[in-house]
Design a protein around this motif. Structure first.
Motif, mmCIF file in Angstrom:
data_model
loop_
_atom_site.group_PDB
_atom_site.id
_atom_site.type_symbol
_atom_site.label_atom_id
_atom_site.label_comp_id
_atom_site.label_asym_id
_atom_site.label_seq_id
_atom_site.Cartn_x
_atom_site.Cartn_y
_atom_site.Cartn_z
ATOM 1 N N THR A 116 31.154 -17.863 8.588
ATOM 2 C CA THR A 116 30.287 -18.987 8.260
ATOM 3 C C THR A 116 30.444 -20.122 9.268
ATOM 4 O OG1 THR A 116 31.971 -19.872 6.777
ATOM 5 C CG2 THR A 116 30.271 -18.470 5.801
ATOM 6 N N SER A 117 29.378 -20.905 9.365
ATOM 7 C CA SER A 117 29.350 -22.058 10.262
ATOM 8 C C SER A 117 28.283 -23.011 9.749
ATOM 9 C CB SER A 117 29.024 -21.599 11.687
ATOM 10 O OG SER A 117 28.882 -22.699 12.544
ATOM 11 N N PRO A 118 28.433 -24.310 9.991
ATOM 12 C CA PRO A 118 27.400 -25.247 9.528
ATOM 13 C C PRO A 118 26.116 -25.183 10.354
ATOM 14 C CG PRO A 118 29.143 -26.408 10.700
ATOM 15 C CD PRO A 118 29.604 -25.001 10.549
ATOM 16 N N LYS A 119 26.178 -24.560 11.530
ATOM 17 C CA LYS A 119 24.998 -24.504 12.410
ATOM 18 C C LYS A 119 24.830 -23.083 12.940
ATOM 19 C CE LYS A 119 22.957 -26.633 16.511
ATOM 20 N NZ LYS A 119 21.686 -26.899 15.823
ATOM 21 N N HIS A 120 23.569 -22.667 13.128
ATOM 22 C CA HIS A 120 23.291 -21.299 13.568
ATOM 23 C C HIS A 120 22.239 -21.282 14.671
ATOM 24 C CE1 HIS A 120 24.728 -21.019 9.402
ATOM 25 N NE2 HIS A 120 25.306 -19.905 9.804
ATOM 26 N N ILE A 121 22.506 -20.498 15.696
ATOM 27 C CA ILE A 121 21.516 -20.181 16.725
ATOM 28 C C ILE A 121 21.494 -18.660 16.844
ATOM 29 C CG2 ILE A 121 20.878 -20.372 19.159
ATOM 30 C CD1 ILE A 121 22.218 -23.111 19.209
ATOM 31 N N GLY A 122 20.419 -18.058 16.360
ATOM 32 C CA GLY A 122 20.347 -16.605 16.282
ATOM 33 C C GLY A 122 19.645 -15.976 17.476
ATOM 34 N N LEU A 123 19.914 -14.691 17.673
ATOM 35 C CA LEU A 123 19.261 -13.893 18.707
ATOM 36 C C LEU A 123 18.703 -12.637 18.039
ATOM 37 C CD1 LEU A 123 22.133 -14.027 21.366
ATOM 38 C CD2 LEU A 123 20.094 -15.472 21.342
ATOM 39 N N HIS A 124 17.455 -12.290 18.365
ATOM 40 C CA HIS A 124 16.890 -11.062 17.796
ATOM 41 C C HIS A 124 15.738 -10.579 18.672
ATOM 42 C CE1 HIS A 124 16.574 -7.966 14.854
ATOM 43 N NE2 HIS A 124 17.215 -8.618 13.908
ATOM 44 N N HIS A 166 34.149 -28.683 13.508
ATOM 45 C CA HIS A 166 32.755 -28.250 13.560
ATOM 46 C C HIS A 166 32.614 -27.031 14.476
ATOM 47 C CE1 HIS A 166 28.435 -28.768 13.125
ATOM 48 N NE2 HIS A 166 28.290 -28.709 14.429
ATOM 49 N N SER A 167 31.586 -26.206 14.215
ATOM 50 C CA SER A 167 31.326 -25.049 15.072
ATOM 51 C C SER A 167 29.862 -24.660 14.969
ATOM 52 C CB SER A 167 32.204 -23.857 14.666
ATOM 53 O OG SER A 167 31.788 -23.351 13.404
ATOM 54 N N VAL A 168 29.442 -23.776 15.886
ATOM 55 C CA VAL A 168 28.110 -23.193 15.826
ATOM 56 C C VAL A 168 28.261 -21.681 15.898
ATOM 57 C CG1 VAL A 168 27.805 -23.449 18.345
ATOM 58 C CG2 VAL A 168 25.803 -23.072 16.871
ATOM 59 N N GLN A 169 27.580 -20.974 14.996
ATOM 60 C CA GLN A 169 27.538 -19.520 15.088
ATOM 61 C C GLN A 169 26.374 -19.166 16.009
ATOM 62 O OE1 GLN A 169 26.724 -15.439 12.626
ATOM 63 N NE2 GLN A 169 27.324 -17.201 11.394
ATOM 64 N N PHE A 170 26.701 -18.521 17.117
ATOM 65 C CA PHE A 170 25.716 -18.212 18.150
ATOM 66 C C PHE A 170 25.750 -16.717 18.430
ATOM 67 C CE2 PHE A 170 24.830 -17.857 22.834
ATOM 68 C CZ PHE A 170 23.463 -18.105 22.742
ATOM 69 N N GLY A 171 24.642 -16.030 18.172
ATOM 70 C CA GLY A 171 24.616 -14.604 18.433
ATOM 71 C C GLY A 171 23.620 -13.902 17.527
ATOM 72 N N HIS A 172 23.667 -12.593 17.562
ATOM 73 C CA HIS A 172 22.702 -11.797 16.808
ATOM 74 C C HIS A 172 22.869 -11.945 15.297
ATOM 75 C CE1 HIS A 172 20.105 -8.596 15.593
ATOM 76 N NE2 HIS A 172 21.092 -7.835 15.163
ATOM 77 N N GLN A 173 24.123 -11.879 14.815
ATOM 78 C CA GLN A 173 24.348 -11.932 13.364
ATOM 79 C C GLN A 173 23.896 -13.258 12.762
ATOM 80 O OE1 GLN A 173 26.444 -10.529 15.468
ATOM 81 N NE2 GLN A 173 26.792 -8.470 14.686
ATOM 82 N N ALA A 174 23.861 -14.319 13.564
ATOM 83 C CA ALA A 174 23.392 -15.614 13.055
ATOM 84 C C ALA A 174 21.941 -15.537 12.593
ATOM 85 C CB ALA A 174 23.546 -16.689 14.140
ATOM 86 N N SER A 175 21.174 -14.606 13.142
ATOM 87 C CA SER A 175 19.757 -14.497 12.774
ATOM 88 C C SER A 175 19.570 -14.060 11.319
ATOM 89 C CB SER A 175 19.035 -13.516 13.708
ATOM 90 O OG SER A 175 19.485 -12.190 13.490
ATOM 91 N N PHE A 176 20.615 -13.432 10.733
ATOM 92 C CA PHE A 176 20.479 -12.912 9.367
ATOM 93 C C PHE A 176 20.638 -13.998 8.307
ATOM 94 C CE2 PHE A 176 21.408 -9.112 11.833
ATOM 95 C CZ PHE A 176 20.429 -8.260 11.357
ATOM 96 N N ILE A 177 20.877 -15.210 8.721
ATOM 97 C CA ILE A 177 20.839 -16.336 7.780
ATOM 98 C C ILE A 177 19.418 -16.504 7.245
ATOM 99 C CG2 ILE A 177 21.121 -18.858 7.603
ATOM 100 C CD1 ILE A 177 23.746 -17.258 7.648
ATOM 101 N N SER A 178 18.443 -16.114 8.072
ATOM 102 C CA SER A 178 17.037 -16.213 7.661
ATOM 103 C C SER A 178 16.624 -15.032 6.788
ATOM 104 C CB SER A 178 16.126 -16.273 8.891
ATOM 105 O OG SER A 178 14.773 -16.191 8.503
ATOM 106 N N PRO A 222 16.694 -12.034 22.971
ATOM 107 C CA PRO A 222 18.005 -11.475 23.313
ATOM 108 C C PRO A 222 18.487 -11.891 24.694
ATOM 109 C CG PRO A 222 16.330 -9.741 23.061
ATOM 110 C CD PRO A 222 15.659 -11.035 22.823
ATOM 111 N N ILE A 223 19.812 -11.926 24.854
ATOM 112 C CA ILE A 223 20.427 -12.133 26.166
ATOM 113 C C ILE A 223 20.362 -10.804 26.911
ATOM 114 C CG2 ILE A 223 22.535 -12.791 27.404
ATOM 115 C CD1 ILE A 223 21.523 -15.087 25.696
ATOM 116 N N ILE A 224 19.637 -10.765 28.011
ATOM 117 C CA ILE A 224 19.518 -9.555 28.825
ATOM 118 C C ILE A 224 20.335 -9.745 30.098
ATOM 119 C CG2 ILE A 224 17.929 -7.967 29.988
ATOM 120 C CD1 ILE A 224 17.444 -8.060 26.988
#
Length: 329
Positions: free
Chosen positions: A146-154, A112-124, A165-167
């Motif tokens: 790809t990943s079964p879970k996404h946490i996006g940043l935008h 299992h994994s989580v995609q965490f970052g800016h590109q994850a936001s483009f799933i939406s 965003p992470i500042i």
């Protein structure tokens, strides 16, 4: 807890984000980093345990991608070997910041994994795209890592799973000033593509950060800097405005500091074109082609008063707590 964090090093933003997150992640357990690609020019002050050539970006001379160089440097057999050799089953949590080898490794090893970052936001579908969508660009954004879970940043909360965003701390804790210079960071442009335009604006001081500069020096109205995080932070915090690409981290920090932005997305780079579309909606001027009138575009930008929406920095402890609490959900 053992945490595996995969970084796509096709630019400095992914590494900068990981450096900022690392102290917070240590509160949950030990962290090993995997670095894939070789486009970053930052000093990497992280415990990088695994490395791969992966997939790196190659640029044309003046602001575009060189797809032939990108493709010919991809080594599928080595990528498969690297994916098989990553010991992912030794880890409790796999965090993937848009890194394809880790994505493949998770599939091969059924982890299992989580995609965490800016590109994850483009799933939406709600995340801004350019007016003309690109099928290949959409496929890369959705299937490259790809990943079964996404946490996006935008820049804005376009969907429920998208966070601010992470500042960097250096930006949040700064005391911004306007020392009347323009910061320039455009890694896809070589020096002679833009120098003439900058020289025409003799009354404007430019701080230009370039990958092939070894030490700081000045010529006329341009001060050249090597790509160095500390020097860049100081320049950005004290600039009148910044000319940069269509990336994510640098525009996000500039928006947080309420600095003027002129965005020049990398040509044929779909993610950057999408980021530029988001910036455009926020009132940021975007330039898609550099021509003989670029100096006039800069002058007009400097003489135009623009008020951008204030963006909030990510609450890192809260976001990471959400990541770990919902990791298996």
């Amino acid at each position: 807890m053992k945490i595996f964090y995969a970084i796509q090093a096709t630019g400095n933003g992914h590494i900068s984000r990981a450096i900022q997150l690392y102290p917070f992640l240590q509160k949950y357990g030990s962290v090993d980093f995997f670095l894939s690609g070789n486009n970053s020019s930052l000093n990497i002050d992280l415990p990088v345990k695994f490395k791969s050539e992966g997939c790196s970006l190659h640029y044309s001379k003046c602001g575009g991608l060189n797809y032939w160089d990108i493709v010919k440097n991809i080594k599928p057999t080595q990528i498969y070997k690297d994916a098989k050799s990553l010991p992912l089953k030794n880890y409790d949590v796999i965090i993937n910041d848009f890194e394809s080898i880790t994505s493949l490794a998770c599939k091969l090893q059924k982890v299992h994994s989580v995609q965490f970052g800016h590109q994850a936001s483009f799933i939406s579908k709600n995340t801004p795209r350019p007016e003309k969508k690109n099928i290949m660009g959409e496929m890369i954004l959705k299937h490259y890592a790809t990943s079964p879970k996404h946490i996006g940043l935008h820049f804005e909360k376009y969907d429920s799973f998208i966070h601010p965003p992470i500042i960097k701390d250096e930006i949040i804790n700064s005391n911004p000033k306007n020392l009347n210079h323009i910061t320039v960071y455009l890694p896809s442009f070589q020096k002679d593509c833009l120098e003439k335009a900058f020289n025409k604006l003799a009354d404007v001081q430019f701080h230009w950060f370039l990958n092939d500069i070894a030490f700081k020096y000045s010529e006329g109205n341009i001060t050249y800097f090597p790509v160095d995080q500390k020097q860049f932070n100081v320049s950005l915090i004290n600039c009148d405005g910044i000319i940069t690409g269509g990336g994510f981290e640098t525009p996000a920090e500039a928006l947080y500091l309420r600095k003027k932005i002129l965005s020049i997305p990398i040509r044929d780079h779909y993610e950057q074109e999408s980021n530029a579309a988001a910036l455009k909606k926020m009132g940021v001027p975007v330039v898609y082609e550099i021509d003989e009138d670029f100096d006039k575009i800069i002058k007009n930008w400097l003489n135009t008063k623009i008020i951008y929406p204030k963006i909030q920095p990510n609450n890192i402890p809260e976001t990471l707590q959400h990541l770990f609490d919902t990791y298996h959900n």
